[in-house]
Design a protein around this motif. Structure first.
Motif, PDB file in Angstrom:
ATOM      1  N   LEU A   1       0.926  -1.230  -0.062  1.00 49.09           N
ATOM      2  CA  LEU A   1       0.039   0.017   0.032  1.00 49.09           C
ATOM      3  C   LEU A   1       1.056   1.140  -0.061  1.00 49.09           C
ATOM      4  CD1 LEU A   1      -2.991   0.147  -0.172  1.00 49.09           C
ATOM      5  CD2 LEU A   1      -2.132  -2.048   0.459  1.00 49.09           C
ATOM      6  N   ARG A   2       2.157   1.186   0.550  1.00 49.16           N
ATOM      7  CA  ARG A   2       3.074   2.414   0.431  1.00 49.16           C
ATOM      8  C   ARG A   2       3.303   2.463  -1.028  1.00 49.16           C
ATOM      9  NH1 ARG A   2       7.322   1.039   5.385  1.00 49.16           N
ATOM     10  NH2 ARG A   2       6.010   2.103   6.954  1.00 49.16           N
ATOM     11  N   LYS A   3       3.562   1.431  -1.941  1.00 42.21           N
ATOM     12  CA  LYS A   3       3.869   1.772  -3.306  1.00 42.21           C
ATOM     13  C   LYS A   3       2.601   2.114  -3.970  1.00 42.21           C
ATOM     14  CE  LYS A   3       8.052  -0.751  -3.839  1.00 42.21           C
ATOM     15  NZ  LYS A   3       8.873  -1.343  -4.838  1.00 42.21           N
ATOM     16  N   ALA A   4       1.493   1.519  -3.510  1.00 43.84           N
ATOM     17  CA  ALA A   4       0.136   1.936  -4.164  1.00 43.84           C
ATOM     18  C   ALA A   4      -0.249   3.618  -3.845  1.00 43.84           C
ATOM     19  CB  ALA A   4      -0.982   1.207  -3.791  1.00 43.84           C
ATOM     20  N   ARG A   5       0.456   4.038  -2.883  1.00 39.89           N
ATOM     21  CA  ARG A   5      -0.034   5.345  -2.607  1.00 39.89           C
ATOM     22  C   ARG A   5      -1.355   5.954  -2.591  1.00 39.89           C
ATOM     23  NH1 ARG A   5       4.707   8.893  -6.354  1.00 39.89           N
ATOM     24  NH2 ARG A   5       6.317   7.998  -5.391  1.00 39.89           N
ATOM     25  N   ILE A   6      -1.910   4.849  -1.531  1.00 42.25           N
ATOM     26  CA  ILE A   6      -3.457   5.113  -1.263  1.00 42.25           C
ATOM     27  C   ILE A   6      -3.427   5.678   0.127  1.00 42.25           C
ATOM     28  CG2 ILE A   6      -5.495   4.071  -0.544  1.00 42.25           C
ATOM     29  CD1 ILE A   6      -5.050   3.838  -3.605  1.00 42.25           C
TER      30      ILE A   6
ATOM     31  N   PHE B   1      -4.242  -0.499  -8.435  1.00 39.63           N
ATOM     32  CA  PHE B   1      -4.476  -1.815  -8.453  1.00 39.63           C
ATOM     33  C   PHE B   1      -3.269  -2.583  -7.795  1.00 39.63           C
ATOM     34  CE2 PHE B   1      -3.809  -5.763 -10.933  1.00 39.63           C
ATOM     35  CZ  PHE B   1      -4.603  -6.681 -10.268  1.00 39.63           C
ATOM     36  N   VAL B   2      -3.842  -3.518  -6.775  1.00 35.25           N
ATOM     37  CA  VAL B   2      -2.756  -4.533  -6.084  1.00 35.25           C
ATOM     38  C   VAL B   2      -3.161  -5.961  -6.354  1.00 35.25           C
ATOM     39  CG1 VAL B   2      -1.871  -5.192  -3.937  1.00 35.25           C
ATOM     40  CG2 VAL B   2      -2.534  -2.640  -4.251  1.00 35.25           C
ATOM     41  N   ASP B   3      -2.263  -6.534  -7.025  1.00 33.44           N
ATOM     42  CA  ASP B   3      -2.399  -7.917  -7.322  1.00 33.44           C
ATOM     43  C   ASP B   3      -1.859  -8.969  -6.233  1.00 33.44           C
ATOM     44  OD1 ASP B   3      -3.494 -10.273  -9.023  1.00 33.44           O
ATOM     45  OD2 ASP B   3      -1.329 -10.793  -9.023  1.00 33.44           O
ATOM     46  N   ALA B   4      -2.888  -9.590  -5.351  1.00 35.39           N
ATOM     47  CA  ALA B   4      -2.337 -10.577  -4.590  1.00 35.39           C
ATOM     48  C   ALA B   4      -2.769 -11.751  -4.885  1.00 35.39           C
ATOM     49  CB  ALA B   4      -3.014 -10.119  -3.129  1.00 35.39           C
TER      50      ALA B   4
ATOM     51  N   ILE C   1       0.153   0.261 -10.146  1.00 31.07           N
ATOM     52  CA  ILE C   1      -0.068  -0.804 -10.477  1.00 31.07           C
ATOM     53  C   ILE C   1       0.925  -1.772  -9.343  1.00 31.07           C
ATOM     54  CG2 ILE C   1      -0.265  -2.878 -11.616  1.00 31.07           C
ATOM     55  CD1 ILE C   1      -0.840  -0.407 -13.896  1.00 31.07           C
ATOM     56  N   VAL C   2       0.492  -2.590  -8.506  1.00 28.68           N
ATOM     57  CA  VAL C   2       1.643  -3.172  -7.327  1.00 28.68           C
ATOM     58  C   VAL C   2       1.242  -4.634  -7.637  1.00 28.68           C
ATOM     59  CG1 VAL C   2       2.572  -3.187  -5.138  1.00 28.68           C
ATOM     60  CG2 VAL C   2       1.419  -1.267  -6.147  1.00 28.68           C
ATOM     61  N   LEU C   3       2.256  -5.475  -7.968  1.00 30.07           N
ATOM     62  CA  LEU C   3       2.282  -6.874  -8.132  1.00 30.07           C
ATOM     63  C   LEU C   3       2.871  -7.449  -7.073  1.00 30.07           C
ATOM     64  CD1 LEU C   3       3.524  -7.280 -11.813  1.00 30.07           C
ATOM     65  CD2 LEU C   3       1.197  -6.810 -10.994  1.00 30.07           C
TER      66      LEU C   3
ATOM     67  N   LEU D   1       4.093   0.718 -12.870  1.00 31.46           N
ATOM     68  CA  LEU D   1       4.027  -0.652 -12.637  1.00 31.46           C
ATOM     69  C   LEU D   1       5.226  -0.971 -11.676  1.00 31.46           C
ATOM     70  CD1 LEU D   1       2.781  -3.353 -14.838  1.00 31.46           C
ATOM     71  CD2 LEU D   1       4.556  -3.924 -13.360  1.00 31.46           C
ATOM     72  N   THR D   2       4.935  -1.661 -10.379  1.00 30.58           N
ATOM     73  CA  THR D   2       5.955  -2.070  -9.882  1.00 30.58           C
ATOM     74  C   THR D   2       5.680  -3.425  -8.940  1.00 30.58           C
ATOM     75  OG1 THR D   2       7.598  -1.348  -7.919  1.00 30.58           O
ATOM     76  CG2 THR D   2       5.384  -0.842  -7.779  1.00 30.58           C
ATOM     77  N   GLY D   3       6.748  -3.937  -8.276  1.00 36.02           N
ATOM     78  CA  GLY D   3       6.655  -5.156  -7.609  1.00 36.02           C
ATOM     79  C   GLY D   3       6.759  -4.738  -6.247  1.00 36.02           C
ATOM     80  N   VAL D   4       6.399  -5.983  -5.478  1.00 35.81           N
ATOM     81  CA  VAL D   4       6.863  -6.037  -3.961  1.00 35.81           C
ATOM     82  C   VAL D   4       7.477  -7.184  -3.666  1.00 35.81           C
ATOM     83  CG1 VAL D   4       6.018  -6.204  -1.527  1.00 35.81           C
ATOM     84  CG2 VAL D   4       4.958  -4.460  -3.261  1.00 35.81           C
ATOM     85  N   PHE D   5       8.854  -7.063  -3.084  1.00 36.84           N
ATOM     86  CA  PHE D   5       9.463  -8.174  -2.753  1.00 36.84           C
ATOM     87  C   PHE D   5       9.762  -7.867  -1.345  1.00 36.84           C
ATOM     88  CE2 PHE D   5      13.795 -10.490  -2.445  1.00 36.84           C
ATOM     89  CZ  PHE D   5      13.012 -11.748  -2.578  1.00 36.84           C
ATOM     90  N   ARG D   6       8.990  -8.678  -0.465  1.00 30.47           N
ATOM     91  CA  ARG D   6       9.273  -8.460   1.164  1.00 30.47           C
ATOM     92  C   ARG D   6       9.137  -7.092   1.445  1.00 30.47           C
ATOM     93  NH1 ARG D   6      14.769 -12.231   0.453  1.00 30.47           N
ATOM     94  NH2 ARG D   6      13.558 -14.269   0.135  1.00 30.47           N
ATOM     95  N   TYR D   7       9.840  -6.535   2.261  1.00 23.96           N
ATOM     96  CA  TYR D   7       9.517  -5.407   3.228  1.00 23.96           C
ATOM     97  C   TYR D   7      10.849  -4.537   3.609  1.00 23.96           C
ATOM     98  CZ  TYR D   7       8.866  -9.405   5.764  1.00 23.96           C
ATOM     99  OH  TYR D   7       9.385 -10.903   6.180  1.00 23.96           O
ATOM    100  N   ALA D   8      10.700  -3.527   3.989  1.00 18.47           N
ATOM    101  CA  ALA D   8      11.642  -2.799   4.793  1.00 18.47           C
ATOM    102  C   ALA D   8      10.989  -1.846   5.663  1.00 18.47           C
ATOM    103  CB  ALA D   8      12.571  -2.157   3.884  1.00 18.47           C
TER     104      ALA D   8
END
Length: 346
Positions: free
Chosen positions: A157-162, A227-230, A250-252, A274-281
């Motif tokens: 959601l940080r990447k989605a900037r909602i 859009f967040v694809d889970a 768009i966040v994959l 369009l970006t992805g999420v790999f884990r977290y920091a």
């Protein structure tokens, strides 16, 4: 100590191993609860995820909480007895990624339950002291373990900037989709649409933050801010991209196909990001605050409880109707061998 071990070929055994000693800068944690992730079940059933292959016995589990039992050199002894949530990462603090704050992308990362690194389905684990996050008494052991998937939702959601008044479309109502919906609600989103083909999961989405839950493939409208694809489903990704407004995001997140065809002209013409999420920091402080305040409900997502001897059943609990999240209790002797699944909570 006892540990649940996955062997190449998919056999799971419970074995006795030496209790690990905390290295300098580490803490030893007596594990209280471990959530089962889809990656754990994938290793069980397929023996690999991408380039990570189970070629030797490995302990699964990376969603974990517990209590600090001992400390290594350089860690204050006052931390012994703290209840903690484990951020299951060991990055190289000197890598370029770590130094710029993207430590989750460190190429030298040692991540729990990712071959060849053992995870938390054991009575004790060690972790760097900075990655053992103290939790208040208002956060249960189960919720403290599930701060890990919650962190994935926070990163997404940080990447989605909602933010306040935002509109978000989420594909997939598994555990990650549900925490994404809850984080979107906590962030002030006023329209949170979740799609999934399973009616039980759609019902869960309505309980955990969605303003509307729709069948996968159903018309859900357009003009979403993000859009967040889970789900990892190519059809869901394509539909989600088309539903995003110009300059939307768009966040994959979901694990799906290694590659898929994308509507490049649409992405260009709408200037979509369009970006992805790999884990977290740097997500745990936010995750703890959300759980402690009641802004997200993690305890309600737990639908199955198992002892260490039932770890294989926990890994397969996703095949049971209504399952959202199974939790294993490695150090709780009274639960050994007992399937603690609670019917009716899903």
């Amino acid at each position: 100590m006892r540990a649940s071990v996955l062997h190449p070929g998919g056999t799971v055994t419970v074995e006795t191993r030496a209790v690990p000693a905390p290295a300098p800068g580490d803490v030893l944690v007596r594990v209280a609860a471990v959530g089962v992730c889809g990656s754990d079940t994938h290793y069980l059933r397929h023996g690999r995820i991408g380039e990570y292959v189970v070629t030797a016995p490995i302990v699964l589990g990376h969603e974990a909480s517990g209590r600090i039992a001992a400390v290594g050199e350089g860690v204050p002894a006052t931390r012994i007895g703290e209840r903690v949530s484990i951020e299951p990462q060991r990055p190289d603090p000197t890598s370029a990624e770590s130094l710029r704050g993207d430590y989750h992308l460190c190429p030298h990362m040692r991540f729990f339950a990712t071959p060849p690194v053992d995870g938390a389905l054991a009575e004790y684990v060690t972790i760097g002291a900075a990655f053992a996050h103290p939790v208040p008494d208002s956060v249960s052991d189960e919720a403290a373990a599930l701060l890990e998937p919650l962190s994935v939702g926070i990163a997404a959601l940080r990447k989605a900037r909602i933010g306040v008044g935002g509109r978000v479309l989420i594909a997939g109502a598994g555990p990650i989709g549900l925490v994404c919906a809850q984080v979107a609600r906590a962030s002030g989103a006023t329209e949170i649409v979740v799609t999934d083909p399973d009616p039980d999961r759609r019902a869960a989405a309505s309980r955990f933050g969605a303003t509307r839950a729709a069948d996968a493939g159903a018309a859900v409208g357009a003009g979403f801010d993000a859009f967040v694809d889970a789900s990892g489903a190519p059809a869901a990704v394509l539909a989600g991209i088309r539903a995003v407004r110009p300059a939307g995001r768009i966040v994959l997140v979901g694990m799906g196909a290694d590659s898929m065809a994308l509507p490049v002209s649409l992405i260009q013409n709408r200037e979509l990001v369009l970006t992805g999420v790999f884990r977290y920091a740097n997500t745990w402080p936010t995750a703890i605050a959300l759980a402690a305040s009641g802004a997200v409900d993690l305890d309600g997502m737990v639908t199955g409880r198992f002892g260490l001897d039932g770890a294989e059943d926990a890994l397969n609990a996703d095949r049971l109707s209504g399952t959202i999240k199974a939790v294993v209790y490695p150090a709780s002797s009274e639960r050994r061998g007992e399937d603690q699944r609670e019917e009716g909570r899903a």
